[in-house]
Structure formats: structure tokens, C-alpha cells
Design a protein around this motif. Structure first.
Motif, PDB file in Angstrom:
ATOM      1  N   VAL A  13       0.839  -1.205   0.000  1.00  0.00           N
ATOM      2  CA  VAL A  13       0.000   0.000   0.000  1.00  0.00           C
ATOM      3  C   VAL A  13       0.870   1.249   0.000  1.00  0.00           C
ATOM      4  N   PHE A  14       1.961   1.227   0.796  1.00  0.00           N
ATOM      5  CA  PHE A  14       2.854   2.377   0.841  1.00  0.00           C
ATOM      6  C   PHE A  14       3.476   2.645  -0.530  1.00  0.00           C
ATOM      7  N   ILE A  15       3.906   1.571  -1.227  1.00  0.00           N
ATOM      8  CA  ILE A  15       4.509   1.739  -2.557  1.00  0.00           C
ATOM      9  C   ILE A  15       3.498   2.325  -3.526  1.00  0.00           C
ATOM     10  N   ILE A  16       2.268   1.823  -3.445  1.00  0.00           N
ATOM     11  CA  ILE A  16       1.244   2.307  -4.363  1.00  0.00           C
ATOM     12  C   ILE A  16       0.933   3.771  -4.114  1.00  0.00           C
ATOM     13  N   PHE A  17       0.808   4.155  -2.851  1.00  0.00           N
ATOM     14  CA  PHE A  17       0.520   5.564  -2.535  1.00  0.00           C
ATOM     15  C   PHE A  17       1.640   6.474  -3.027  1.00  0.00           C
ATOM     16  N   MET A  18       2.905   6.034  -2.864  1.00  0.00           N
ATOM     17  CA  MET A  18       4.018   6.835  -3.344  1.00  0.00           C
ATOM     18  C   MET A  18       3.973   6.964  -4.870  1.00  0.00           C
ATOM     19  N   SER A  19       3.637   5.871  -5.572  1.00  0.00           N
ATOM     20  CA  SER A  19       3.550   5.922  -7.030  1.00  0.00           C
ATOM     21  C   SER A  19       2.443   6.859  -7.476  1.00  0.00           C
ATOM     22  N   MET A  20       1.285   6.756  -6.817  1.00  0.00           N
ATOM     23  CA  MET A  20       0.161   7.621  -7.182  1.00  0.00           C
ATOM     24  C   MET A  20       0.471   9.079  -6.895  1.00  0.00           C
ATOM     25  N   ALA A  21       1.176   9.325  -5.783  1.00  0.00           N
ATOM     26  CA  ALA A  21       1.528  10.712  -5.463  1.00  0.00           C
ATOM     27  C   ALA A  21       2.462  11.295  -6.523  1.00  0.00           C
ATOM     28  N   SER A  22       3.441  10.474  -6.957  1.00  0.00           N
ATOM     29  CA  SER A  22       4.358  10.941  -7.993  1.00  0.00           C
ATOM     30  C   SER A  22       3.631  11.197  -9.300  1.00  0.00           C
ATOM     31  N   LEU A  23       2.728  10.300  -9.666  1.00  0.00           N
ATOM     32  CA  LEU A  23       1.961  10.484 -10.894  1.00  0.00           C
ATOM     33  C   LEU A  23       1.061  11.710 -10.801  1.00  0.00           C
TER      34      LEU A  23
ATOM     35  N   ASP B 142      -4.862   6.008 -17.395  1.00  0.00           N
ATOM     36  CA  ASP B 142      -4.969   4.547 -17.404  1.00  0.00           C
ATOM     37  C   ASP B 142      -4.160   3.927 -16.276  1.00  0.00           C
ATOM     38  N   VAL B 143      -2.936   4.439 -16.073  1.00  0.00           N
ATOM     39  CA  VAL B 143      -2.084   3.903 -15.008  1.00  0.00           C
ATOM     40  C   VAL B 143      -2.689   4.222 -13.641  1.00  0.00           C
ATOM     41  N   LEU B 144      -3.223   5.427 -13.481  1.00  0.00           N
ATOM     42  CA  LEU B 144      -3.857   5.797 -12.214  1.00  0.00           C
ATOM     43  C   LEU B 144      -5.036   4.886 -11.895  1.00  0.00           C
ATOM     44  N   VAL B 145      -5.812   4.552 -12.905  1.00  0.00           N
ATOM     45  CA  VAL B 145      -6.950   3.653 -12.692  1.00  0.00           C
ATOM     46  C   VAL B 145      -6.463   2.274 -12.259  1.00  0.00           C
ATOM     47  N   GLN B 146      -5.416   1.768 -12.912  1.00  0.00           N
ATOM     48  CA  GLN B 146      -4.871   0.463 -12.527  1.00  0.00           C
ATOM     49  C   GLN B 146      -4.404   0.466 -11.079  1.00  0.00           C
TER      50      GLN B 146
ATOM     51  N   GLN C  91      -5.160  -0.694  -5.238  1.00  0.00           N
ATOM     52  CA  GLN C  91      -5.266  -0.192  -3.873  1.00  0.00           C
ATOM     53  C   GLN C  91      -6.552  -0.652  -3.211  1.00  0.00           C
ATOM     54  N   ASP C  92      -7.679  -0.600  -3.955  1.00  0.00           N
ATOM     55  CA  ASP C  92      -8.965  -1.041  -3.402  1.00  0.00           C
ATOM     56  C   ASP C  92      -8.915  -2.514  -3.008  1.00  0.00           C
ATOM     57  N   LYS C  93      -8.303  -3.355  -3.854  1.00  0.00           N
ATOM     58  CA  LYS C  93      -8.203  -4.780  -3.533  1.00  0.00           C
ATOM     59  C   LYS C  93      -7.396  -5.002  -2.259  1.00  0.00           C
TER      60      LYS C  93
ATOM     61  N   LEU D  91       0.625  -4.894 -10.434  1.00  0.00           N
ATOM     62  CA  LEU D  91       1.679  -3.909 -10.207  1.00  0.00           C
ATOM     63  C   LEU D  91       2.685  -3.938 -11.352  1.00  0.00           C
ATOM     64  N   TYR D  92       2.968  -5.140 -11.863  1.00  0.00           N
ATOM     65  CA  TYR D  92       3.877  -5.259 -13.006  1.00  0.00           C
ATOM     66  C   TYR D  92       3.285  -4.594 -14.246  1.00  0.00           C
ATOM     67  N   SER D  93       1.982  -4.790 -14.478  1.00  0.00           N
ATOM     68  CA  SER D  93       1.328  -4.158 -15.622  1.00  0.00           C
ATOM     69  C   SER D  93       1.401  -2.641 -15.526  1.00  0.00           C
ATOM     70  N   ALA D  94       1.164  -2.120 -14.317  1.00  0.00           N
ATOM     71  CA  ALA D  94       1.252  -0.674 -14.139  1.00  0.00           C
ATOM     72  C   ALA D  94       2.690  -0.193 -14.351  1.00  0.00           C
ATOM     73  N   HIS D  95       3.650  -0.987 -13.891  1.00  0.00           N
ATOM     74  CA  HIS D  95       5.058  -0.636 -14.076  1.00  0.00           C
ATOM     75  C   HIS D  95       5.405  -0.559 -15.565  1.00  0.00           C
ATOM     76  N   ILE D  96       4.975  -1.565 -16.338  1.00  0.00           N
ATOM     77  CA  ILE D  96       5.246  -1.564 -17.774  1.00  0.00           C
ATOM     78  C   ILE D  96       4.559  -0.371 -18.442  1.00  0.00           C
ATOM     79  N   ALA D  97       3.321  -0.084 -18.025  1.00  0.00           N
ATOM     80  CA  ALA D  97       2.607   1.049 -18.611  1.00  0.00           C
ATOM     81  C   ALA D  97       3.347   2.355 -18.349  1.00  0.00           C
ATOM     82  N   LEU D  98       3.905   2.504 -17.149  1.00  0.00           N
ATOM     83  CA  LEU D  98       4.676   3.714 -16.838  1.00  0.00           C
ATOM     84  C   LEU D  98       5.925   3.808 -17.695  1.00  0.00           C
TER      85      LEU D  98
END
Length: 484
Positions: A24-34, A77-81, A86-88, A130-137
């Protein structure tokens, strides 16, 4: 023993909670950066300035017309992923918390998932998304301006990478760098997937065509791919799925039998055709899509073509525009070995030439009927290509090019010019161009005659005959001169 099991469950629960918290922490940091990137354009300084924006769109380096809106859509698209992931994770964490409180109240170990179950959960619900979002980024590329010092620098990224939305399309158009930076056998450092510029105009269709599961069966939508080809979006980028075949496919006939026999209906997928079998196609019904090929599925009729001059419909003598294969080959005895047939048909010309030890590749499109499959099932070679595509043949390699029933006087003169120059390119010096009953209006004959005569080929045969009151046939056998 009971205390040991309880301690083990508590340890497993604690480890799971720590892993979830870390994710969750990694995801929040990624979303904040985006969010910072998306809201402030921090990677594109001055983008809100109209003057700078105009400069950004026109600067040298190959990315004129860079689509900022498409880039924003990719970030969305990446934000939605990430939001779905995060919801899951939050939902799973709440379930674990409820089970923990309930187990404490009852003074017994929690009913928690086993370690293998938790591992599968992490792989399917966390790691893969998370890998799919990473590739999309990683596929969201910002073009770099040209090196002001004139050095090589890093090449600008093709703006088409961020234009399309289908992940497989973006992967296809992204340049692939060589491993370890070593040059390829062609002396290049990168490999590019070619996509026609018309794909930009057919973005919706291409995204639909490219939305497939990598490694799975290809959707049964070859007609959509053919529509893209005819629209100029060619060559097609779909590469990584398994093509479906008819579930009733049987062994084809031996080569000595297959040349002049209709294939088995079970060897063709008929889902995209009006007809559902060869019997329907051979009934000479002028169905839309193959009206230029009426009777070409009638093997008895096809056997008589190019061997004996065909009789006219009213029973009179055959037209002088009907050339026999033996007469054509006699113009260059022993020199015609390999050639190309650009016609609307089922490969009968190639079959007849094969009997004379000449290899012919037949250009084919499935316009209303399974032409490509039929040619292959007869033991011949279909070339699936449109006339707007440059022939995938090298210069000065073909002994013969034959065309029949293909242009019929409808083609634009400039397009015909492109086609004829490409034919001239692949014909070898001394090669033959056989124009087989080219039909056009009488008033247009001079224009079309000039198109063929401009190359100054040697005339072996040149015949103009009447098709009707207002239409004529042009048949010609021409030889390419040597150029050095």
C-alpha cells in the motif's frame, strides 16, 4: 502443540500485514508521484506557455505533432490500474482485521489463509497488476529535444507510442534496442515495428484489433484486420496470438490431385462469408465482393483457361485478347521460372504454370470469399497483400508478372502509376509483363495505354478488342528492357 500453532498463525498474520502495508505504501508513493506529474507538468516545464508549447510541437528530432492529450490519457490509465489495486489491498486488509478481532474474542487461532493461498493472492492480485502498471509507466515516453551540439544523443521517441491505447500496439511501435548495445547484422542499434500512418486515422479499429491476450487464441476477426489493410493500416502489428483454424480441418489432397479439385469445406472458417461452402461459391452467383471472379470456383471452367482460346458467350470465335500460356512462354523459351500473379482468382493461373515447372506466387485478398485459403489448399503460394503496399520482393527478381481482372479500368491513374513502377522494380531485365484482358471504357483507353507504354517495354503482343459498345479489352505481352 496448540500454543505452537497459535504462535505460528500469529506470525503468519503479522507477516501478511507487513507485506500488505508495504505494498500500500509503494502504491501511494507511485500515485503521489503520478499526481504531481499530471497536475503540474513537472516533466514538461513551460508547457502551459503557448510559445513554449508551439516550440515543443515543432522542434527538430522527429516528434512534431506530439499528442499531449494522449499522454494524459495514458497517465489516467495507469492511475486507474493503481487505484483498483489499492482497493483490492484495502479490502483484503479489512477482512484480515475483522477475522483477527473475531478470533481474539473467541480465544482461538484466526481462520486465516494458508501460506500457499496467500502466495497465490500476492501473485494474482498484487504482483501481476503492479507489473502491468510498471510496464505502462515505462511506455509513457517524453520526447527529448534535439542535441543542440549536433551530437547523436538519444533519438526522439516516436509520438505514436503514446497515441494508441492498446498495450500491445504501444509495445509493437516502441523501438527495441539491441541487447548489450551490439549492432545488428544490418548495422542498426534498434529495431522498429512498421505501422502505416493511416493507422492514426483508424485508431478505434486498430485498438479493437490489438486488444487480444498475448499467447492466447486470436479472435476470429480477420475481416477487421483486412479492413485495416485496405484502409492503409498495413502491415498489421498483431503478432503474438495463436491463429484459429477450422475445427473440422482435414488433410489436404495430394499435390497431383489438389491443383484442379475444390478443397474440403471443413478446411475453411466460413463465419465471415455469405456462403458456407464451395458449392455456393461455384454456383456463379454474382455476390458482392467477388463479382470479378464469377466462375473461378468452377474447376471445370478453370481448366480451360489459358490453354485453348476461350469461346465467346455467343459461341463465336474467341477474342484475340485471349493469350495462351504456351504462346507466352514461347516468347522467352526456358527463361520463365518464377513470377507473380496479381489477379482476382483462386490460383488457377499458378496451377497451370506449375504444370509447366514455373513457380508463381498469387497475390490474394479475401474479398467475399476464401481466396487465400483456396490457393494454399490447392498446393500453391498465396501472397496476402494489397496493391497499396510495396511488394515484399527484391529488385530485378521476377521473370514474369501476370495481371487479370484486377484493375478493370476503375483504378486512379496515379495509384496505377505507383503499382506499375513497383512491378517494373521487381521484374528482371528481360522479364515479361502479361496484361491479360485489361478492361476499361473506350474514352479512357489512351490514358491507360500511356501508363503501360511509358516504360518503353518491347512489345511481343499488343491487342485491343471490343468488350461492348463502350468498353474495350487491352491485352499485351511486354518485355522489360535492360537498364544499367
Amino acid at each position: 502443540m496448540e500454543g505452537f500453532c497459535f504462535a505460528r498463525c500469529r506470525f503468519t498474520q503479522l507477516m501478511a500485514a507487513m507485506q500488505l502495508a508495504l505494498c500500500v505504501f509503494i502504491i501511494f508513493m507511485s500515485m503521489a508521484s503520478l499526481h504531481r506529474f499530471y497536475a503540474t507538468n513537472s516533466l514538461l516545464p513551460g508547457l502551459d506557455d503557448p510559445a513554449h508549447c508551439a516550440k515543443f510541437h515543432t522542434v527538430a528530432g522527429g516528434y512534431a505533432g506530439f499528442d499531449i492529450r494522449a499522454l494524459a490519457d495514458r497517465v489516467d490509465d495507469v492511475l486507474v490500474q493503481l487505484a483498483e489495486l489499492q482497493d483490492k489491498l484495502e479490502s483484503t486488509a479489512l477482512k484480515i482485521g475483522k477475522k483477527t478481532k473475531k478470533s481474539k474474542a473467541r480465544h482461538r487461532p484466526p481462520e486465516n489463509m494458508t501460506l500457499p493461498e496467500f502466495r497465490r493472492f500476492l501473485e494474482d492480485e498484487v504482483i501481476h497488476p503492479l507489473y502491468s502498471a510498471h510496464i505502462a509507466l515505462r511506455l509513457i515516453r517524453i520526447p527529448r529535444s534535439a542535441d543542440p551540439d549536433g551530437g547523436d544523443g538519444d533519438p526522439a521517441v516516436d509520438p505514436l507510442v503514446n497515441f494508441f491505447t492498446a498495450e500491445e500496439t504501444r509495445k509493437y511501435v516502441t523501438a527495441k534496442g539491441n541487447r548489450d548495445g551490439l549492432p545488428s547484422v544490418y548495422g542498426t542499434n534498434r529495431t522498429y515495428g512498421t505501422v502505416g500512418h493511416a493507422c492514426v486515422l483508424m485508431r478505434r479499429e486498430l485498438d479493437e484489433y490489438m486488444s487480444y491476450d498475448v499467447g492466447a487464441h486470436c479472435p476470429d476477426d480477420w475481416d477487421l484486420g483486412q479492413r485495416l489493410m485496405l484502409g492503409g493500416c498495413d502491415p498489421l502489428p498483431r503478432r503474438r496470438c495463436l491463429a484459429l483454424a477450422s475445427k473440422f480441418f482435414t488433410r489436404p489432397l495430394p499435390i497431383n490431385e489438389s491443383l484442379w479439385a475444390l478443397p474440403d469445406d471443413g478446411n475453411v472458417r466460413w463465419s465471415r462469408y455469405h456462403c458456407r461452402g464451395y458449392r455456393c461459391l461455384s454456383a456463379r452467383n454474382q455476390r458482392r465482393g467477388y463479382d470479378r471472379c464469377v466462375g473461378c470456383f468452377d474447376m471445370e471452367r478453370e481448366k480451360r483457361r489459358w490453354v485453348a482460346a476461350a469461346a465467346a458467350p455467343n459461341g463465336t470465335a474467341a477474342s484475340l485478347a485471349d493469350f495462351r500460356i504456351d504462346d507466352v512462354l514461347a516468347a522467352k523459351p526456358g527463361e520463365v521460372r518464377v513470377g507473380l500473379d496479381v489477379s482476382v482468382g483462386t490460383g488457377s493461373f499458378a496451377a497451370r504454370m506449375r504444370e509447366r515447372n514455373v513457380t508463381i506466387v498469387s497475390a490474394a485478398m479475401n474479398l467475399g470469399a476464401p481466396f487465400a485459403e483456396t490457393i494454399a489448399l490447392r498446393g500453391l503460394v498465396p501472397l496476402y497483400t494489397t496493391m497499396s503496399q510495396r511488394l515484399p520482393l527484391f529488385d530485378n527478381t521476377m521473370d514474369l508478372i501476370h495481371t487479370a481482372g484486377f484493375f478493370e479500368g476503375w483504378v486512379d491513374l496515379q495509384l496505377l502509376d505507383f503499382v506499375l513502377f513497383d512491378w517494373d522494380r521487381v521484374l528482371r531485365p528481360g522479364g515479361l509483363l502479361w496484361v491479360d484482358k485489361f478492361a476499361c471504357a473506350r474514352k479512357d483507353l489512351d490514358d491507360y495505354m500511356y501508363m503501360f507504354l511509358q516504360f518503353r517495354y518491347k512489345k511481343h503482343r499488343w491487342v485491343v478488342s471490343f468488350k461492348s459498345k463502350d468498353e474495350v479489352y487491352l491485352s499485351a505481352l511486354l518485355e522489360k528492357p535492360p537498364r544499367s
